[in-house]
Motif scaffolding. Structure first.
Motif, PDB file in Angstrom:
ATOM      1  N   MET A   1      82.833  24.437  87.374  1.00 27.36           N
ATOM      2  CA  MET A   1      82.287  25.450  88.415  1.00 27.36           C
ATOM      3  C   MET A   1      80.719  25.655  88.586  1.00 27.36           C
ATOM      4  SD  MET A   1      83.341  29.736  87.953  1.00 27.36           S
ATOM      5  CE  MET A   1      82.403  29.861  86.562  1.00 27.36           C
ATOM      6  N   SER A   2      80.296  25.429  89.705  1.00 26.94           N
ATOM      7  CA  SER A   2      78.897  25.544  89.809  1.00 26.94           C
ATOM      8  C   SER A   2      78.039  26.810  89.977  1.00 26.94           C
ATOM      9  CB  SER A   2      78.474  24.281  90.987  1.00 26.94           C
ATOM     10  OG  SER A   2      79.072  25.174  92.343  1.00 26.94           O
ATOM     11  N   GLU A   3      78.776  27.779  90.509  1.00 25.92           N
ATOM     12  CA  GLU A   3      78.282  28.987  90.779  1.00 25.92           C
ATOM     13  C   GLU A   3      79.225  30.153  90.195  1.00 25.92           C
ATOM     14  OE1 GLU A   3      78.353  30.867  94.941  1.00 25.92           O
ATOM     15  OE2 GLU A   3      77.157  28.905  94.805  1.00 25.92           O
ATOM     16  N   ARG A   4      78.788  31.152  89.786  1.00 27.46           N
ATOM     17  CA  ARG A   4      79.477  32.244  89.306  1.00 27.46           C
ATOM     18  C   ARG A   4      80.301  32.866  90.371  1.00 27.46           C
ATOM     19  NH1 ARG A   4      76.352  36.444  85.674  1.00 27.46           N
ATOM     20  NH2 ARG A   4      76.491  37.547  87.570  1.00 27.46           N
ATOM     21  N   GLU A   5      81.476  33.159  90.321  1.00 28.95           N
ATOM     22  CA  GLU A   5      82.435  33.862  91.511  1.00 28.95           C
ATOM     23  C   GLU A   5      82.352  35.273  90.870  1.00 28.95           C
ATOM     24  OE1 GLU A   5      85.897  31.697  92.804  1.00 28.95           O
ATOM     25  OE2 GLU A   5      84.977  30.097  91.459  1.00 28.95           O
ATOM     26  N   VAL A  30      94.102  35.841  90.379  1.00 27.77           N
ATOM     27  CA  VAL A  30      95.227  34.761  91.097  1.00 27.77           C
ATOM     28  C   VAL A  30      94.385  33.948  91.760  1.00 27.77           C
ATOM     29  CG1 VAL A  30      96.759  34.433  92.941  1.00 27.77           C
ATOM     30  CG2 VAL A  30      97.134  36.173  91.328  1.00 27.77           C
ATOM     31  N   GLY A  31      93.229  34.214  92.526  1.00 30.24           N
ATOM     32  CA  GLY A  31      92.342  33.287  93.343  1.00 30.24           C
ATOM     33  C   GLY A  31      91.672  32.433  92.258  1.00 30.24           C
ATOM     34  N   TRP A  32      91.294  32.784  91.165  1.00 28.71           N
ATOM     35  CA  TRP A  32      90.705  31.905  90.352  1.00 28.71           C
ATOM     36  C   TRP A  32      91.548  31.018  89.267  1.00 28.71           C
ATOM     37  CZ3 TRP A  32      87.334  36.752  88.802  1.00 28.71           C
ATOM     38  CH2 TRP A  32      86.424  37.066  89.703  1.00 28.71           C
ATOM     39  N   GLU A  36      96.968  34.036  83.975  1.00 34.20           N
ATOM     40  CA  GLU A  36      97.270  34.193  82.368  1.00 34.20           C
ATOM     41  C   GLU A  36      96.700  35.480  81.559  1.00 34.20           C
ATOM     42  OE1 GLU A  36      97.202  31.126  78.768  1.00 34.20           O
ATOM     43  OE2 GLU A  36      96.901  30.302  80.655  1.00 34.20           O
ATOM     44  N   LEU A  37      95.499  35.984  82.226  1.00 31.75           N
ATOM     45  CA  LEU A  37      94.970  36.978  81.831  1.00 31.75           C
ATOM     46  C   LEU A  37      95.125  38.332  82.206  1.00 31.75           C
ATOM     47  CD1 LEU A  37      91.096  35.654  81.849  1.00 31.75           C
ATOM     48  CD2 LEU A  37      92.766  35.885  79.699  1.00 31.75           C
ATOM     49  N   GLY A  72      84.289  30.814  83.799  1.00 34.61           N
ATOM     50  CA  GLY A  72      84.924  29.558  83.418  1.00 34.61           C
ATOM     51  C   GLY A  72      86.271  29.564  83.103  1.00 34.61           C
ATOM     52  N   ASP A  73      86.744  30.022  81.973  1.00 34.64           N
ATOM     53  CA  ASP A  73      88.297  30.134  81.472  1.00 34.64           C
ATOM     54  C   ASP A  73      88.573  31.711  81.190  1.00 34.64           C
ATOM     55  OD1 ASP A  73      86.742  30.456  79.113  1.00 34.64           O
ATOM     56  OD2 ASP A  73      88.068  29.433  77.875  1.00 34.64           O
ATOM     57  N   GLY A  74      87.484  32.346  82.011  1.00 34.10           N
ATOM     58  CA  GLY A  74      87.740  33.966  81.526  1.00 34.10           C
ATOM     59  C   GLY A  74      87.242  34.820  82.628  1.00 34.10           C
TER      60      GLY A  74
END
Length: 133
Positions: A1-5, A30-32, A36-37, A72-74
């Motif tokens: 991921m190059s920039e924060r969403e 869902v979009g990201w 799972e979270l 990233g993963d969160g």
């Protein structure tokens, strides 16, 4: 991921904003690809937004801001309000039904804190990440 969403929304300080804020977070997760979270993140968001609605003493016309940031993963769930008072563990009202929200946030989040924000008030945030098994 190059920039924060991120997803930023403002809400009237009323109880009906809680399910709306949850729906925005669900859509972002869902979009990201972070469904799972969903269960834990929605509960954390509910607690933080509810605290801002119930306990943030500020003029009624002041809005609450939610900011959901992909990490990233969160995800980081932030709630901004214009009240400078910091949340306190164990606050409870007479019906005994409140006061446990911050304990829940602490238990579900990888980390959380209260901090400054641009403008008056504070931001309360919590970060959750996908657990690798």
């Amino acid at each position: 991921m190059s920039e924060r969403e991120e997803v930023v929304r403002r809400w009237r300080r009323e109880a009906r904003c809680v399910p709306l804020a949850r729906a925005e977070l669900r859509k972002a997760l869902v979009g990201w690809g972070l469904s799972e979270l969903e269960e834990d993140a929605l509960l954390v968001a509910s607690e933080l937004v509810t605290n801002a609605v119930r306990h943030a003493v500020s003029p009624r016309d002041r809005e609450i801001e939610t900011r959901y940031v992909r990490l990233g993963d969160g995800v980081r769930v932030e709630v901004h309000d214009t009240c400078p008072a910091r949340p306190v563990f164990g606050l409870s009202d007479q019906d005994g039904d409140s006061g446990r929200g911050l304990y829940l946030v602490a238990a579900l989040a990888d980390r959380w804190a209260v901090g400054e924000r641009s403008g008056p008030g504070k931001r309360v945030w919590a970060e959750l990440s996908v657990k690798v098994t």
